[in-house]
Design a protein around this motif. Structure first.
Motif, PDB file in Angstrom:
ATOM      1  N   LEU A  24       0.756  -1.151   0.167  1.00  0.00           N
ATOM      2  CA  LEU A  24       0.031  -0.077  -0.019  1.00  0.00           C
ATOM      3  C   LEU A  24       0.808   1.233   0.056  1.00  0.00           C
ATOM      4  O   LEU A  24       0.400   2.288  -0.594  1.00  0.00           O
ATOM      5  CB  LEU A  24      -1.021  -0.024   1.186  1.00  0.00           C
ATOM      6  CG  LEU A  24      -1.772   1.131   1.337  1.00  0.00           C
ATOM      7  CD1 LEU A  24      -2.714   1.244   0.101  1.00  0.00           C
ATOM      8  CD2 LEU A  24      -2.740   0.848   2.490  1.00  0.00           C
ATOM      9  N   GLU A  25       1.953   1.265   0.834  1.00  0.00           N
ATOM     10  CA  GLU A  25       2.492   2.474   0.878  1.00  0.00           C
ATOM     11  C   GLU A  25       3.240   2.727  -0.481  1.00  0.00           C
ATOM     12  O   GLU A  25       3.676   4.020  -0.762  1.00  0.00           O
ATOM     13  CB  GLU A  25       3.868   2.255   2.095  1.00  0.00           C
ATOM     14  CG  GLU A  25       3.280   2.119   3.320  1.00  0.00           C
ATOM     15  CD  GLU A  25       4.384   2.027   4.555  1.00  0.00           C
ATOM     16  OE1 GLU A  25       5.427   2.454   4.318  1.00  0.00           O
ATOM     17  OE2 GLU A  25       3.672   1.599   5.592  1.00  0.00           O
ATOM     18  N   MET A  26       3.834   1.705  -1.104  1.00  0.00           N
ATOM     19  CA  MET A  26       4.563   1.897  -2.645  1.00  0.00           C
ATOM     20  C   MET A  26       3.255   2.605  -3.475  1.00  0.00           C
ATOM     21  O   MET A  26       3.496   3.482  -4.204  1.00  0.00           O
ATOM     22  CB  MET A  26       5.003   0.660  -2.930  1.00  0.00           C
ATOM     23  CG  MET A  26       5.536   0.703  -4.355  1.00  0.00           C
ATOM     24  SD  MET A  26       6.231  -0.907  -5.099  1.00  0.00           S
ATOM     25  CE  MET A  26       4.907  -1.664  -4.792  1.00  0.00           C
ATOM     26  N   LEU A  27       2.095   1.933  -3.346  1.00  0.00           N
ATOM     27  CA  LEU A  27       1.108   2.413  -4.255  1.00  0.00           C
ATOM     28  C   LEU A  27       0.500   3.821  -4.085  1.00  0.00           C
ATOM     29  O   LEU A  27       0.446   4.491  -4.913  1.00  0.00           O
ATOM     30  CB  LEU A  27      -0.196   1.599  -4.000  1.00  0.00           C
ATOM     31  CG  LEU A  27       0.005   0.093  -4.453  1.00  0.00           C
ATOM     32  CD1 LEU A  27      -1.243  -0.667  -4.134  1.00  0.00           C
ATOM     33  CD2 LEU A  27       0.219   0.165  -6.101  1.00  0.00           C
ATOM     34  N   ILE A  28       0.777   4.167  -2.489  1.00  0.00           N
ATOM     35  CA  ILE A  28       0.497   5.683  -2.185  1.00  0.00           C
ATOM     36  C   ILE A  28       1.389   6.656  -2.857  1.00  0.00           C
ATOM     37  O   ILE A  28       1.184   7.626  -3.497  1.00  0.00           O
ATOM     38  CB  ILE A  28       0.374   5.886  -0.965  1.00  0.00           C
ATOM     39  CG1 ILE A  28      -0.768   5.185  -0.132  1.00  0.00           C
ATOM     40  CG2 ILE A  28       0.153   7.210  -0.341  1.00  0.00           C
ATOM     41  CD1 ILE A  28      -0.841   5.153   1.348  1.00  0.00           C
ATOM     42  N   LEU A  29       2.715   6.430  -2.691  1.00  0.00           N
ATOM     43  CA  LEU A  29       3.882   7.009  -3.248  1.00  0.00           C
ATOM     44  C   LEU A  29       3.626   7.095  -4.834  1.00  0.00           C
ATOM     45  O   LEU A  29       3.640   8.237  -5.199  1.00  0.00           O
ATOM     46  CB  LEU A  29       5.135   6.542  -3.064  1.00  0.00           C
ATOM     47  CG  LEU A  29       5.673   6.501  -1.535  1.00  0.00           C
ATOM     48  CD1 LEU A  29       6.804   5.778  -1.467  1.00  0.00           C
ATOM     49  CD2 LEU A  29       5.700   7.895  -1.038  1.00  0.00           C
ATOM     50  N   ALA A  30       3.100   6.080  -5.677  1.00  0.00           N
ATOM     51  CA  ALA A  30       2.795   6.284  -6.919  1.00  0.00           C
ATOM     52  C   ALA A  30       1.719   6.946  -7.241  1.00  0.00           C
ATOM     53  O   ALA A  30       1.894   7.891  -8.192  1.00  0.00           O
ATOM     54  CB  ALA A  30       2.928   4.909  -7.543  1.00  0.00           C
ATOM     55  N   ALA A  76      -1.507   4.223   6.668  1.00  0.00           N
ATOM     56  CA  ALA A  76      -0.159   4.108   5.781  1.00  0.00           C
ATOM     57  C   ALA A  76       0.263   5.467   5.552  1.00  0.00           C
ATOM     58  O   ALA A  76       1.372   5.613   5.606  1.00  0.00           O
ATOM     59  CB  ALA A  76      -0.531   3.369   4.490  1.00  0.00           C
ATOM     60  N   LEU A  77      -0.680   6.420   5.408  1.00  0.00           N
ATOM     61  CA  LEU A  77      -0.211   7.914   5.018  1.00  0.00           C
ATOM     62  C   LEU A  77       0.667   8.366   6.372  1.00  0.00           C
ATOM     63  O   LEU A  77       1.634   9.173   6.137  1.00  0.00           O
ATOM     64  CB  LEU A  77      -1.266   8.878   4.912  1.00  0.00           C
ATOM     65  CG  LEU A  77      -1.735   8.764   3.505  1.00  0.00           C
ATOM     66  CD1 LEU A  77      -3.148   9.249   3.435  1.00  0.00           C
ATOM     67  CD2 LEU A  77      -0.749   9.250   2.182  1.00  0.00           C
ATOM     68  N   TYR A  78       0.260   8.084   7.405  1.00  0.00           N
ATOM     69  CA  TYR A  78       0.996   8.577   8.543  1.00  0.00           C
ATOM     70  C   TYR A  78       2.337   7.811   8.814  1.00  0.00           C
ATOM     71  O   TYR A  78       3.368   8.609   9.346  1.00  0.00           O
ATOM     72  CB  TYR A  78      -0.008   8.253   9.808  1.00  0.00           C
ATOM     73  CG  TYR A  78      -1.189   9.026   9.975  1.00  0.00           C
ATOM     74  CD1 TYR A  78      -2.438   8.368  10.736  1.00  0.00           C
ATOM     75  CD2 TYR A  78      -1.460  10.190   9.381  1.00  0.00           C
ATOM     76  CE1 TYR A  78      -3.519   9.198  10.581  1.00  0.00           C
ATOM     77  CE2 TYR A  78      -2.610  10.749   9.432  1.00  0.00           C
ATOM     78  CZ  TYR A  78      -3.689  10.454   9.964  1.00  0.00           C
ATOM     79  OH  TYR A  78      -4.854  10.944  10.031  1.00  0.00           O
ATOM     80  N   ARG A  79       2.348   6.605   8.679  1.00  0.00           N
ATOM     81  CA  ARG A  79       3.628   5.764   8.442  1.00  0.00           C
ATOM     82  C   ARG A  79       4.660   6.627   7.536  1.00  0.00           C
ATOM     83  O   ARG A  79       5.867   6.791   7.922  1.00  0.00           O
ATOM     84  CB  ARG A  79       3.389   4.371   8.405  1.00  0.00           C
ATOM     85  CG  ARG A  79       3.164   3.534   9.476  1.00  0.00           C
ATOM     86  CD  ARG A  79       3.562   2.108   9.232  1.00  0.00           C
ATOM     87  NE  ARG A  79       2.819   1.518   8.265  1.00  0.00           N
ATOM     88  CZ  ARG A  79       1.583   0.982   8.006  1.00  0.00           C
ATOM     89  NH1 ARG A  79       0.842   1.150   9.259  1.00  0.00           N
ATOM     90  NH2 ARG A  79       1.013   0.618   6.955  1.00  0.00           N
TER      91      ARG A  79
END
Lengths: 114, 411
Positions: A13-19, A53-56
């Motif tokens: 998820l974190e990778m997807l958010i960055l993308a 996920a955003l907070y991390r």
């Protein structure tokens, strides 16, 4: 990564958010919309889970958040706008590279098993 | 804020629905040939308003729109002739109702005044015709409030269920609450646009949002060490729901008394020992001279903590207005003056006790007075800036969310 629960999507998820943030800054709802548009609608993500996920990512310095200036909507609820930091952009490129390698290797093995 | 006469100035602070309601109120006033907009016209305007928040709330309580209209027409009389002027002025009661609505909106954290807040403001203004009419029809203002804000409360509850168990500092959780509430409200509005029925839309939005217990655990995992530490400090020394301000400050004062006791007794003990070794006796005038300031500190710090802390909360609530205390600038000024007096008294008292000489203490009266004034200004400023957020935090923490899952032992 620090995932204890074995959910496949959540691990990435974190990778997807960055993308999703690469094209430009966005708030939570918009990030989800971008992810859906690009085909992640197949994996129904519980919307609330976006925020931990955003907070991390924020704690790790990969994204930065600012409160938007004008209140949005008739209830005037304030939203935070997230943007990719330099570190985040580097992380994204690294993750992309790693993932592509992963896909190539596993794909090769799976392909060969036929 | 000083309430102006005409409606125009409010437009920036009002949502479209609220503006509509006011415009309709204007029309209702004309219909009755009145040359002012009173609480009764505003109530009619709210009932006429398209999305019908007020109408629906009242209907759920078993009263019909027409019944309200009939009751109002019973209480007022139609004017002699139609009115020519373009913009009708608002009565003082309506202005008061709008101020109350503004207060409510801010307490809920909304930036704009919406129709529900206006309805609330009207019911809270007990001497207006609108409130009279509602009372005559057997509508209890508190019940009406709960009904009109049912959805708001439901959304708040969902968010609070996710955030309350998280072990993070209050400012961090404040951000979480605001952000999650903003998101949840947005998807509720989306569902509402599709579904129409608020109850179903709420369910759909809650499902989309996800399981709150799960979300709570994930949020807890996203918290940094710094936040954890801050959280523990807060749990020990900060306010715990549902303490009153007095109880909280008393507890804090006692905690300080105990904590400061350690260095105080250590210093006193060392002083006695050192002087004893030097002069051969264990009590000497110089001992009491050394100990007096320390003892004075031990007396004044907890006492001042209690008094100033309590006064700060009173000042803050009077300045900003809270659910449990009406906004009142005169009261706020009074508390600010009391704060100055306590600071002044403490300054004089501390020196008097330390020096054991009252006249010496009084010599620097002007310096202490200046200090007292600065302190009062600082407190008022702080209360004004940080107060609303603190009050909102307290309201969130006091929300009854029933049967919460605990991640950690403590409150």
């Amino acid at each position: 990564m620090d995932q204890i629960d074995g959910d496949k999507l959540r691990g990435h998820l974190e990778m997807l958010i960055l993308a999703a943030l690469r094209p430009g800054d966005a708030h939570g709802l918009e990030i989800l919309r971008r992810l859906e548009e690009r085909g992640c609608g197949l994996l129904r993500l519980k919307e609330g889970s976006l925020y931990p996920a955003l907070y991390r990512l924020e704690a790790a310095g990969k994204v930065k958040a600012v409160w938007e200036k004008e209140p949005h909507g008739r209830r005037g609820a304030r939203r935070r706008i997230y943007q990719l930091t330099k570190s985040g952009a580097r992380q994204l490129d690294q993750d992309r590279g790693e993932f592509q390698e992963f896909v190539t290797v596993i794909g090769g093995i799976l392909g060969a098993a036929i | 804020m000083s309430t102006p006469d005409s409606v125009d100035v409010y437009f920036k602070a009002f949502t479209a629905r609220a503006k509509n309601a006011l415009a309709l109120a204007n029309l209702e006033a004309r219909r009755l040939n009145h040359d002012f907009v009173g609480t009764e016209h505003l109530l009619l305007g709210l009932l006429d308003e398209d999305t019908g928040v007020a109408a629906r709330a009242i209907k759920t309580l078993g009263v019909d729109r027409q019944a309200v209209r009939a009751e109002i027409e019973k209480l007022v009389s139609v004017g002699p002739a139609p009115i020519g002027i373009a913009e009708l002025p608002l009565t003082p009661r309506v202005k008061k109702a709008i101020e109350l609505a503004d207060n409510e909106a801010r307490i809920f954290g909304h930036k704009q005044i919406d129709a529900e807040h206006l309805l609330l403001g009207l019911t809270r203004e007990p001497s207006g015709v609108a409130a009279m009419a509602l009372r005559n029809l057997g509508i209890d203002p508190n019940t009406l409030q709960r009904e009109a804000f049912k959805i708001h409360l439901a959304l708040f509850t969902i968010v609070e269920r996710a955030v309350r168990p998280v072990r993070a500092s209050t400012p961090r959780k404040r951000k979480m609450r605001q952000e999650l509430l903003s998101h949840l409200s947005a998807i509720y509005e989306e569902e509402r646009a599709n579904q129409g029925d608020p109850g179903i839309a709420l369910q759909a939005a809650a499902t989309r949002f996800g399981d709150v217990a799960q979300l709570s655990r994930e949020l807890d995992r996203s918290v940094s060490l710094k936040e954890r530490i801050a959280c523990n400090l807060e749990r020990r020394f900060g306010w715990r729901s549902p303490e009153t301000a007095a109880r909280f400050m008393f507890r804090l004062a006692v905690q300080l008394l105990v904590i400061i006791a350690v260095p105080v007794f250590v210093i006193a003990g060392l002083t006695v020992i050192c002087l004893g070794m030097k002069y051969g006796l264990w009590w000497d005038r110089s001992v009491s001279i050394a100990i007096r300031p320390v003892a004075a500190l031990w007396l004044f710090i907890p006492t001042d903590t209690f008094l100033l802390g309590l006064l700060y909360f009173k000042l803050r609530d009077a300045l900003c207005g809270a659910v449990w205390a009406r906004k009142s600038l005169p009261k706020a000024a009074l508390y600010d003056v009391l704060i100055a007096l306590v600071v002044l008294g403490s300054g004089i008292g501390f020196v008097a006790l330390a020096e054991w000489d009252l006249s010496r203490a009084l010599q620097s009266l002007s310096a202490y007075s200046a200090g007292a004034v600065v302190a009062a200004i600082f407190y008022a400023f702080y209360a004004g800036v940080v107060g609303p957020a603190e009050i909102a935090d307290t309201i969130w923490a006091s929300l009854d969310i029933g049967g919460q899952t605990q991640i950690s032992r403590s409150s």
